[in-house]
Structure formats: C-alpha cells, structure tokens
Motif scaffolding. Structure first.
Motif, PDB file in Angstrom:
ATOM      1  N   GLU A  49     -61.716 -59.488  -5.839  1.00 36.31           N
ATOM      2  CA  GLU A  49     -61.951 -58.515  -6.902  1.00 36.31           C
ATOM      3  C   GLU A  49     -63.306 -57.860  -6.722  1.00 36.31           C
ATOM      4  O   GLU A  49     -64.297 -58.544  -6.438  1.00 36.31           O
ATOM      5  CB  GLU A  49     -61.887 -59.198  -8.280  1.00 36.31           C
ATOM      6  CG  GLU A  49     -60.581 -59.922  -8.556  1.00 36.31           C
ATOM      7  CD  GLU A  49     -60.589 -60.623  -9.898  1.00 36.31           C
ATOM      8  OE1 GLU A  49     -61.661 -60.651 -10.542  1.00 36.31           O
ATOM      9  OE2 GLU A  49     -59.534 -61.130 -10.313  1.00 36.31           O
ATOM     10  N   THR A  77     -65.787 -53.991  -7.741  1.00 35.53           N
ATOM     11  CA  THR A  77     -65.891 -52.688  -8.393  1.00 35.53           C
ATOM     12  C   THR A  77     -65.800 -51.542  -7.398  1.00 35.53           C
ATOM     13  O   THR A  77     -65.534 -50.408  -7.780  1.00 35.53           O
ATOM     14  CB  THR A  77     -67.222 -52.588  -9.156  1.00 35.53           C
ATOM     15  OG1 THR A  77     -68.305 -52.899  -8.255  1.00 35.53           O
ATOM     16  CG2 THR A  77     -67.254 -53.580 -10.316  1.00 35.53           C
ATOM     17  N   THR A 112     -63.888 -54.035  -1.496  1.00 38.57           N
ATOM     18  CA  THR A 112     -62.919 -55.063  -1.875  1.00 38.57           C
ATOM     19  C   THR A 112     -61.840 -55.200  -0.813  1.00 38.57           C
ATOM     20  O   THR A 112     -61.480 -56.320  -0.409  1.00 38.57           O
ATOM     21  CB  THR A 112     -62.274 -54.713  -3.234  1.00 38.57           C
ATOM     22  OG1 THR A 112     -63.304 -54.492  -4.202  1.00 38.57           O
ATOM     23  CG2 THR A 112     -61.371 -55.833  -3.707  1.00 38.57           C
ATOM     24  N   HIS A 149     -62.128 -53.312 -12.021  1.00 41.03           N
ATOM     25  CA  HIS A 149     -62.219 -54.094 -10.789  1.00 41.03           C
ATOM     26  C   HIS A 149     -60.928 -53.913  -9.988  1.00 41.03           C
ATOM     27  O   HIS A 149     -59.828 -54.069 -10.518  1.00 41.03           O
ATOM     28  CB  HIS A 149     -62.425 -55.582 -11.091  1.00 41.03           C
ATOM     29  CG  HIS A 149     -63.829 -55.928 -11.483  1.00 41.03           C
ATOM     30  ND1 HIS A 149     -64.360 -55.577 -12.709  1.00 41.03           N
ATOM     31  CD2 HIS A 149     -64.813 -56.587 -10.810  1.00 41.03           C
ATOM     32  CE1 HIS A 149     -65.612 -56.002 -12.782  1.00 41.03           C
ATOM     33  NE2 HIS A 149     -65.911 -56.622 -11.641  1.00 41.03           N
ATOM     34  N   ARG A 164     -58.288 -55.131  -7.132  1.00 41.09           N
ATOM     35  CA  ARG A 164     -57.846 -56.500  -6.854  1.00 41.09           C
ATOM     36  C   ARG A 164     -56.911 -56.534  -5.640  1.00 41.09           C
ATOM     37  O   ARG A 164     -55.913 -55.815  -5.598  1.00 41.09           O
ATOM     38  CB  ARG A 164     -57.147 -57.080  -8.092  1.00 41.09           C
ATOM     39  CG  ARG A 164     -57.985 -56.970  -9.358  1.00 41.09           C
ATOM     40  CD  ARG A 164     -57.186 -57.236 -10.600  1.00 41.09           C
ATOM     41  NE  ARG A 164     -56.932 -58.655 -10.785  1.00 41.09           N
ATOM     42  CZ  ARG A 164     -55.722 -59.198 -10.827  1.00 41.09           C
ATOM     43  NH1 ARG A 164     -54.654 -58.449 -10.700  1.00 41.09           N
ATOM     44  NH2 ARG A 164     -55.583 -60.501 -11.001  1.00 41.09           N
ATOM     45  N   GLY A 171     -70.864 -57.157  -7.817  1.00 43.86           N
ATOM     46  CA  GLY A 171     -69.589 -56.557  -8.157  1.00 43.86           C
ATOM     47  C   GLY A 171     -68.433 -56.987  -7.283  1.00 43.86           C
ATOM     48  O   GLY A 171     -67.391 -56.331  -7.264  1.00 43.86           O
TER      49      GLY A 171
END
Length: 290
Positions: free
Chosen positions: A199, A201, A206, A243, A245, A277
């Motif tokens: 996860e 930001t 990510t 966020h 994922r 983040g």
C-alpha cells in the motif's frame, strides 16, 4: 465514485448525502450526471432506508425499527434498539448484517433476506461459503420459540448451489460440493496461503515495490516444486483512503516449504523498511482477499 477510494458512494436519504462507507467522504447528490451532464438521474438499488419505506407502505400500522450504522452511531443505541424490539415495542426490525447472528427473539416467526447473493460477486474463493453461512445464520433467527418460522430469500442467482442448499439446510451436501471445488483449485484447506498487501500513496512506487517483493520471493524460492507464487496484481479494492493497493500471493501445500523464504533477510528487509507513505503487510492464511 469516491474521490479517495475505488468504490461508489452510497446515498443516505436521512442525511441527503452521498457517503463512502470506507473513508466517510461525503458529497451532495448531483442534479446532473457528472459524465454526460444530463439532468435525468434515477435512484436505483435498495438499502435499509428504502426497505423501511416499503415495509411501512405495505404494513402502515406496523412499528418498524431500523438497525444500521446510521442509527447506532451513539453509544448504547444498538443495545437500546434491540431491547426495544425484544420487549415487543416494535413489530418489524430492518437491519444490515449486524442482525444476522447472535440474536434470540422467540417471537420472531418471519425473516426476509434481501440481496442474499451479494457476497457471491466478491472476488474471493470463500464467496460461496460466506453466502451459505450468512443465509443459515439469518434464517436461524426465525422460529426460535414455540411457533414455527418462515424465511423468504430474494436473490439474483436463486439457482446457485450455496443458496439452494442453504434454503434446504443441507450443510452436508454443501460441504461435499465446496470441498471438491477447493481441492480442484488447491486452495485451503488443501494448501496454505500467504498474501502480501503493498500500500502506498504514490501509484508508481507502490507498483514498483510489489514487483521488487515478487522478484525477491522468486529468487528465494528457486525451483521449489510445491510452491506457486502469483505475480503482482491490483487489489480488488485498488484505492482505499488515497492509498494504492497491490497484492502478491503464494500458495503451498506445506508451510515448511515457504517459512525459510519468509524469514530470509531480503524479505524481512522489504517488510520492515518503511518509506514515507509506503508499507508492506504480510498476512499468512488470510481470511479476507480484498
């Protein structure tokens, strides 16, 4: 859509607001379609508020209690409403899944289940099991006293085996069918699962961390025959509270085959290295795949 999550907003008539049930983002109901700008908007679907309205139309003299997240926000309100119903101060209770189990009202002789197949649409191998369990639990609220009970089920998939076997209370047949399916796809209880949720930001960072974890796991597992490592994919609920994922999953018949890799220094470094983040969550034998 919610501005912070990959879900649609839900209209709450009592507040006259659109609400996200994950992050509590709120917005006014638009007068025009945000996409095509047309002013013709029809409200579809149903929730507890609409069900209460319909019940009152059909049974104008009935005393109705609504039990959901809106009516139980204040401390003690949940218990007060249940006691009110138990003491016979109301004739009908309309609620969400929070009234599905654990309640014992001997005078209840009729239960209606609306949208009974909701869980079947979720991308989870336990979808049928959860549907069967929920229907069995809800149906068990009726006929607990000296009078027999009746249960009505509304479904878009009435022929699905989980619904049919729940209606006939055939746990044995459901187990036989479900266990064959689990064995065919080698899912629990015929295997162990490990799920990593990545996860962050920043969408690019990510995704990059997810592939970094996948490569580290692949190198550590080598040519292990009884381990299946699934490559990174976007989580079914891709964006949650701003966020992004991603998920990496591992499936194995014996936990001894993957334990050394999970405890290895490269994997532990990824799990415990915190960037602003960005985080990686390891879930062994996850109950929720969303």
């Amino acid at each position: 859509d919610c501005k912070h999550c990959s879900v649609a907003l839900v209209y709450h008539k009592s507040r006259d607001q659109l609400v996200c049930h994950h992050c509590d983002y709120r917005a006014l109901l638009p007068n025009h379609c945000p996409s095509c700008k047309e002013r013709f908007i029809r409200q579809r679907g149903f929730g507890t508020e609409r069900v209460v309205e319909t019940v009152k139309e059909l049974l104008p003299n009935a005393r109705v209690i609504r039990l959901d997240r809106d009516t139980t926000q204040r401390k003690g309100e949940h218990e007060r409403l249940l006691n009110q119903f138990k003491q016979g101060q109301a004739d009908v209770m309309v609620g969400t899944q929070m009234i599905a189990k654990g309640l014992d009202f001997p005078n209840v002789t009729l239960v209606g289940i609306i949208n009974a197949d909701y869980a079947l649409s979720l991308p989870d191998f336990r979808a049928a099991e959860r549907t069967f369990t929920l229907l069995t639990q809800v149906a068990g609220r009726a006929g607990r006293g000296e009078y027999a009970g009746a249960v009505f089920v509304q479904s878009h998939c009435p022929d699905h085996y989980s619904i049919q076997l729940a209606l006939h209370q055939r746990y044995d047949l459901f187990f036989e069918r479900e266990i064959r399916y689990r064995k065919l796809i080698s899912f629990p209880p015929f295997s162990r699962l490990v799920l990593w949720r990545i996860e962050g930001t920043n969408e690019g960072h990510t995704r990059g961390r997810a592939w970094e974890l996948y490569k580290t796991l692949s190198d550590g597992l080598g040519a292990a025959n009884d381990v299946i490592l699934l490559p990174p994919v976007e989580a079914p609920l891709y964006r949650l509270r701003d966020h992004y994922r991603w998920q990496v999953a591992l499936k194995c018949r014996n936990h001894r085959s993957f334990r050394p890799v999970l405890n290895s220094e490269p994997v532990q470094k990824i799990l415990h290295t915190r960037h602003k983040g960005l985080r990686v969550i390891q879930d062994i034998d996850p109950w929720d795949m969303l």
